[in-house]
Scaffold this motif. Sequence first.
Motif, PDB file in Angstrom:
ATOM      1  N   ASN A   1       2.661   9.403  -0.402  1.00 29.08           N
ATOM      2  CA  ASN A   1       2.473   9.033  -1.806  1.00 29.08           C
ATOM      3  C   ASN A   1       1.006   9.121  -2.203  1.00 29.08           C
ATOM      4  O   ASN A   1       0.694   9.512  -3.322  1.00 29.08           O
ATOM      5  N   ARG A   2       0.099   8.744  -1.297  1.00 28.52           N
ATOM      6  CA  ARG A   2      -1.328   8.868  -1.606  1.00 28.52           C
ATOM      7  C   ARG A   2      -1.697  10.328  -1.826  1.00 28.52           C
ATOM      8  O   ARG A   2      -2.449  10.655  -2.736  1.00 28.52           O
TER       9      ARG A   2
ATOM     10  N   ASP B   1     -11.157  13.103  -3.388  1.00 27.28           N
ATOM     11  CA  ASP B   1     -10.064  12.143  -3.165  1.00 27.28           C
ATOM     12  C   ASP B   1      -8.874  12.806  -2.479  1.00 27.28           C
ATOM     13  O   ASP B   1      -8.240  12.213  -1.603  1.00 27.28           O
TER      14      ASP B   1
ATOM     15  N   ALA C   1      -6.936  12.079   1.156  1.00 27.28           N
ATOM     16  CA  ALA C   1      -5.531  11.661   1.156  1.00 27.28           C
ATOM     17  C   ALA C   1      -4.586  12.643   1.850  1.00 27.28           C
ATOM     18  O   ALA C   1      -3.534  12.241   2.332  1.00 27.28           O
TER      19      ALA C   1
ATOM     20  N   GLU D   1      -0.282  11.411  -5.225  1.00 30.60           N
ATOM     21  CA  GLU D   1      -1.087  10.842  -6.317  1.00 30.60           C
ATOM     22  C   GLU D   1      -2.427  11.568  -6.446  1.00 30.60           C
ATOM     23  O   GLU D   1      -2.882  11.866  -7.556  1.00 30.60           O
ATOM     24  N   ALA D   2      -3.068  11.854  -5.311  1.00 25.42           N
ATOM     25  CA  ALA D   2      -4.350  12.559  -5.343  1.00 25.42           C
ATOM     26  C   ALA D   2      -4.169  13.997  -5.834  1.00 25.42           C
ATOM     27  O   ALA D   2      -5.021  14.518  -6.572  1.00 25.42           O
TER      28      ALA D   2
ATOM     29  N   GLU E   1       0.848  -1.191   0.000  1.00 27.20           N
ATOM     30  CA  GLU E   1       0.000   0.000   0.000  1.00 27.20           C
ATOM     31  C   GLU E   1       0.885   1.242   0.000  1.00 27.20           C
ATOM     32  O   GLU E   1       1.887   1.301   0.714  1.00 27.20           O
ATOM     33  N   PRO E   2       0.531   2.250  -0.821  1.00 25.93           N
ATOM     34  CA  PRO E   2       1.366   3.458  -0.858  1.00 25.93           C
ATOM     35  C   PRO E   2       1.342   4.168   0.494  1.00 25.93           C
ATOM     36  O   PRO E   2       0.372   4.098   1.239  1.00 25.93           O
TER      37      PRO E   2
ATOM     38  N   PRO F   1       1.155   7.351   3.136  1.00 27.58           N
ATOM     39  CA  PRO F   1       0.250   8.510   3.139  1.00 27.58           C
ATOM     40  C   PRO F   1       0.769   9.660   2.272  1.00 27.58           C
ATOM     41  O   PRO F   1      -0.012  10.309   1.586  1.00 27.58           O
TER      42      PRO F   1
END
Length: 152
Positions: free
Chosen positions: A9-10, A105, A109, A13-14, A4-5, A7
């Motif tokens: 990275n999330r 999203d 994130a 990405e978001a 899982e990426p 936090p």
Amino acid sequence: MKPEPSPANRALEAAQAALAAEHAAAYGYGVIGARASAARANEAREAYGGHLARRDALARSVREMGGAPRSAEPAYALPYEVRTPADAERLAAEIEDRVAGAYSDLVRAADGRLRREAADALSAAAVRAARWRGVGVAFPGLTERAAPARTS
């Protein structure tokens, strides 16, 4: 099994996804501005400017997080041909719904300043969508739960 990426990275990405949504919105408002009625042309210009400002702020945020901001595509496919002012208004509402989804999203994130900015952007997109559509949705940014508001 894919890890899982993190936090961070999330959030990155978001933020990149929200940046991509802003690029697409700016493109779409170019079309909307050309087809909007005279009565709504100023509203389209203001929305366009707002999306450009959010795009630039997101690009800075992505750089601050150590990423390279996603570039705009040369062109974007529209969901239908925009020929009339009514088509332009419908497209504007759809664009704002998509932008709200991307910011939803990002709210989930991110944290701190970026989360607050994403929440503000989500709110602004929801208000613009409601204005273009003439009615709001129950859960802006959550299209899987969104249903048109009932009017009495």
